[in-house]
Design a protein around this motif. Structure first.
Motif, PDB file in Angstrom:
ATOM      1  N   MET A   1       6.015  -8.005   0.159  1.00  0.00           N
ATOM      2  CA  MET A   1       5.424  -6.732  -0.453  1.00  0.00           C
ATOM      3  C   MET A   1       4.935  -5.696   0.462  1.00  0.00           C
ATOM      4  O   MET A   1       4.675  -5.739   1.547  1.00  0.00           O
ATOM      5  CB  MET A   1       4.138  -7.199  -1.443  1.00  0.00           C
ATOM      6  CG  MET A   1       3.005  -7.647  -0.185  1.00  0.00           C
ATOM      7  SD  MET A   1       1.403  -7.491  -1.183  1.00  0.00           S
ATOM      8  CE  MET A   1       0.401  -7.651   0.222  1.00  0.00           C
TER       9      MET A   1
ATOM     10  N   CYS B   1      11.798  -1.551  -4.401  1.00  0.00           N
ATOM     11  CA  CYS B   1      11.286  -3.110  -4.284  1.00  0.00           C
ATOM     12  C   CYS B   1      12.647  -3.895  -4.250  1.00  0.00           C
ATOM     13  O   CYS B   1      12.567  -4.827  -3.199  1.00  0.00           O
ATOM     14  CB  CYS B   1      10.395  -3.508  -5.658  1.00  0.00           C
ATOM     15  SG  CYS B   1       8.981  -2.811  -5.662  1.00  0.00           S
TER      16      CYS B   1
ATOM     17  N   TYR C   1      11.321  -6.887  -2.027  1.00  0.00           N
ATOM     18  CA  TYR C   1       9.759  -6.928  -2.330  1.00  0.00           C
ATOM     19  C   TYR C   1       9.255  -7.301  -3.641  1.00  0.00           C
ATOM     20  O   TYR C   1      10.314  -6.711  -4.506  1.00  0.00           O
ATOM     21  CB  TYR C   1       9.106  -5.743  -1.592  1.00  0.00           C
ATOM     22  CG  TYR C   1       8.920  -5.970   0.057  1.00  0.00           C
ATOM     23  CD1 TYR C   1       9.451  -6.894   0.368  1.00  0.00           C
ATOM     24  CD2 TYR C   1       8.387  -4.776   0.541  1.00  0.00           C
ATOM     25  CE1 TYR C   1       9.294  -6.786   2.054  1.00  0.00           C
ATOM     26  CE2 TYR C   1       8.051  -4.896   1.822  1.00  0.00           C
ATOM     27  CZ  TYR C   1       8.584  -5.734   2.818  1.00  0.00           C
ATOM     28  OH  TYR C   1       8.549  -5.760   3.883  1.00  0.00           O
TER      29      TYR C   1
ATOM     30  N   GLU D   1       7.319  -6.803  -7.088  1.00  0.00           N
ATOM     31  CA  GLU D   1       6.907  -5.469  -7.743  1.00  0.00           C
ATOM     32  C   GLU D   1       5.191  -5.665  -7.996  1.00  0.00           C
ATOM     33  O   GLU D   1       4.958  -6.428  -9.017  1.00  0.00           O
ATOM     34  CB  GLU D   1       7.868  -5.492  -9.131  1.00  0.00           C
ATOM     35  CG  GLU D   1       9.301  -4.857  -8.860  1.00  0.00           C
ATOM     36  CD  GLU D   1      10.033  -5.110  -9.845  1.00  0.00           C
ATOM     37  OE1 GLU D   1       9.551  -5.289 -11.275  1.00  0.00           O
ATOM     38  OE2 GLU D   1      11.216  -4.914  -9.951  1.00  0.00           O
TER      39      GLU D   1
ATOM     40  N   GLY E   1       2.929  -1.500  -3.894  1.00  0.00           N
ATOM     41  CA  GLY E   1       3.994  -0.763  -3.524  1.00  0.00           C
ATOM     42  C   GLY E   1       4.141   0.483  -4.577  1.00  0.00           C
ATOM     43  O   GLY E   1       4.763   1.556  -4.230  1.00  0.00           O
TER      44      GLY E   1
END
Ligand SMILES: [Zn+2]
Length: 312
Positions: free
Chosen positions: A193, A273, A278, A280, A284
């Motif tokens: 993340m 993402c 990464y 969601e 972010g």
């Protein structure tokens, strides 16, 4: 417990993936200051740290939150009560510390039309917080906290990761103490993340400020909440890496906006993402929002009335 030097002691526990979270205790002849309180689960270990490094719990007159993220204020109530200390935090963050609904809303529900309220988000944000606590004092840039025997904390304002954040230079030992002013994507493994920033323009200025501090002063040690403990050379390298992370986000966003012409916030965020592999999640999303705002302000990206983005 890690003893950085005669006056600075650090407690580190694992947080997520391979990343620890640290709190720092600074001890002077007259009193001690605790920087950050980690998570609520850390309270017994923090009290042990204080007993070991400072003696009496009540030697801790000030507990200072560098910023109001949940992994820095989690044990506020337990530590404040046990030490009978004053709780200090940046003035802009009072509501996050005194009202966990505000904390949740402003931390997690940054764009509810894209990422709506959900039990997993509440759990992630609130499960490591003990209790809402009253903020007694609000230190700011230029303040000097004098702990006795020449131990002094010079307060720095380092906003950007959140809207307000503090750092400290302890002069007797030439130690720089940071919370998350140097975010760590690409440096240590925080799991999949974006640790990110909520204010892109302020964060870029903070990185420039940290670089010029490094040019002025050869810190013996630099402590931060999640990054490796470093000396001056290591610190300069961390600033370099934090700056290249921001530049990479900027160039990735520009490439995505170009590719997804007239894409919405949701489309741009999901594409970023996906590109990084990464999750969601809200950190972010907040980072994408603030960075798009910055690109719009700089006339590099245009936002339509309908809220879609294209290269200007
Ligand atoms: Zn943080």
């Amino acid at each position: 417990m890690t003893r950085i030097n005669e006056h600075v002691h650090v407690l580190e526990v694992p947080l997520v993936a391979k990343t620890p979270v640290r709190v720092t205790l600074v001890t002077g002849a007259d009193y001690a200051v605790l920087v950050d309180t980690g998570t609520k689960q850390m309270a017994p270990a923090i009290l042990e740290l204080i007993r070991e490094a400072a003696g009496e719990l009540q030697r801790v007159r000030l507990v200072i939150n560098t910023h109001a993220h949940h992994d820095h204020i989690g044990a506020n109530h337990q530590i404040k009560t046990a030490c009978r200390s004053l709780l200090c935090a940046p003035v802009e963050t009072i509501a996050w510390i005194e009202d966990f609904e505000v904390h949740y809303r402003e931390f997690c529900l940054v764009a509810p039309e894209v990422l709506p309220d959900a039990p997993w988000m509440r759990e992630e944000a609130l499960s490591i917080l003990d209790m809402e606590s009253h903020v007694d004092l609000c230190p700011q840039e230029g303040d000097l906290i004098r702990l006795g025997s020449g131990v002094e904390l010079h307060v720095l304002a380092l906003p950007g990761h959140l809207k307000a954040e503090l750092g400290f230079i302890e002069t007797a030992t030439n130690t720089l103490i940071l919370g998350d002013a140097l975010i760590n994507n690409g440096i240590t493994d925080l799991g999949p993340m974006f640790h990110g920033y909520q204010r892109a323009a302020a964060y870029k200025s903070t990185l420039r400020k940290l670089r010029s501090l490094a040019e002025e002063q050869r810190f013996a040690s630099v402590v931060s909440a999640h990054l490796p403990l470093v000396d001056w050379e290591g610190f300069v390298e961390l600033v370099d890496r934090a700056e290249s992370f921001v530049s990479k986000i900027e160039s990735d966003l520009l490439a995505i906006v170009e590719e997804k012409e007239d894409g919405t916030l949701k489309i741009v965020w999901e594409a970023l993402c996906e590109k990084w592999g990464y999750r969601e999640e809200f950190r972010g999303l907040a980072m994408v929002m603030t960075h798009l705002d910055l690109l719009v302000a700089a006339n590099q990206v245009r936002r339509s009335e309908a809220g879609t983005y294209r290269i200007a």
